[in-house]
Design an enzyme around this catalytic site. Sequence first.
Site, short mmCIF file in Angstrom:
data_model
loop_
_atom_site.label_atom_id
_atom_site.label_comp_id
_atom_site.label_asym_id
_atom_site.label_seq_id
_atom_site.Cartn_x
_atom_site.Cartn_y
_atom_site.Cartn_z
N GLU A 1 10.64 -5.42 84.50
CA GLU A 1 11.04 -5.73 85.87
C GLU A 1 12.06 -4.69 86.35
OE1 GLU A 1 13.67 -9.29 88.03
OE2 GLU A 1 13.30 -9.31 85.86
N ASP B 1 24.64 -4.37 71.14
CA ASP B 1 24.98 -3.00 71.56
C ASP B 1 25.56 -3.06 72.96
OD1 ASP B 1 25.22 -0.28 71.74
OD2 ASP B 1 23.07 0.14 71.87
#
Length: 293
Positions: free
Chosen positions: A98, A201
Site C-alpha cells: 500500500e 528495527d
Amino acid sequence: MNPSPALQTAIQQKLTAHFSFAEKINFSAVGGGSINNTYCISFGSQSVFCKINSATKFPQLFAKEKSGLELIQKQGIIKTPCVIDHFEHENQQVLLLEWIVEGERTESFWKSFGQQLAALHQQSLGSFGLEEDNYMGSVPQSNRIHQDWISFFTNERLQPMTRRCFDKNLLTKNHLQAFENLQQKLTGIFEKENPSLLHGDLCSGNFMCNRSGEPVLIDPAVYYGHRSVDLAMTTMFGGFRQPFYEAYNYHYPLPKNYEEQWAICNFYPLLIHLYLFGSSYLPQIERTLRVFA
C-alpha cells in the site's frame, strides 16, 4: 533505472489481478531503499509502493518482511502498509505494498505513537524469539527460541554479530573479551519481563505518519524480545520527540535503569552498522563497552 520489461510485465499482471484495470502502469524511482530498488507504481488515480531485490543474494528477504508486517497488523494496535503481493520472477523478488501518503507529525501523532507502541509491547508469548528467522536490514538474524532474555540476547544477537565483526577484522580479541565480561553482568541489568512483540528495527527511518496523522510501521525485523530493544533503537539517530516517550511511559512504565538497558540493547544495531559500514561505528561501541565491561 526501471525494472526489466519482463519484470514490469510480471508486476503489471499481479496488479491487474488485484485492482482490475486495463491501463499501463508507470514506474517512478523513489528514495528510502538502502538495499532495495524502490518505486512508486501509478495507474489511474492509484499508487503502489514496490520493492525489488535479488532473490539469490538475500533469500526470502521480502517473504520475511511480509510475515513481519502481517504479524504486527494482526494485533490491531498500530498500522502497517497492507501487503498487496509478494512474488519471485527470474531471480528477482518483488514486494508490493500500500502507498502511504505522508501526513504531519504533530504532538498528537507522537503521543499516539508512544501509546500504540506500549500496547504492542504488551502483546506477549511465553518465550523469546520467533518461529522463523528473518533479517535486520540486509543481515540475517536468528530468532531461535529461548526461555529467558539474557540467553536469547547473548546467543542470538551479541555473539553472532561480534563473531561476524571479528572475522571481518573489525573487532579484536580484546573487544571479544570485553563483550564476554559484559555478558556476565546482564542478569543484574535486565529484570524479568514477559517477551514483547517488537518491531525490531525501530530507527527514525522505519515509521511513517499517514495523512490521518496515524503512525505506520515499515521495514520490520520482528521477534518477541525485551521492549528496550525498540526503545533503544529510537535513540540511535537523534531520538524521537519527547511526547512519544512520555506517552509510552504513562501506558507502560519504564524501569528505573532504562538508560542502561537501552545502551546495552544498542550494541546489536551498532555491531550491524560496524559490520556493514565499517570502523566509523567502533568508537561508540568502545565507549559503551568501557562503561559496562
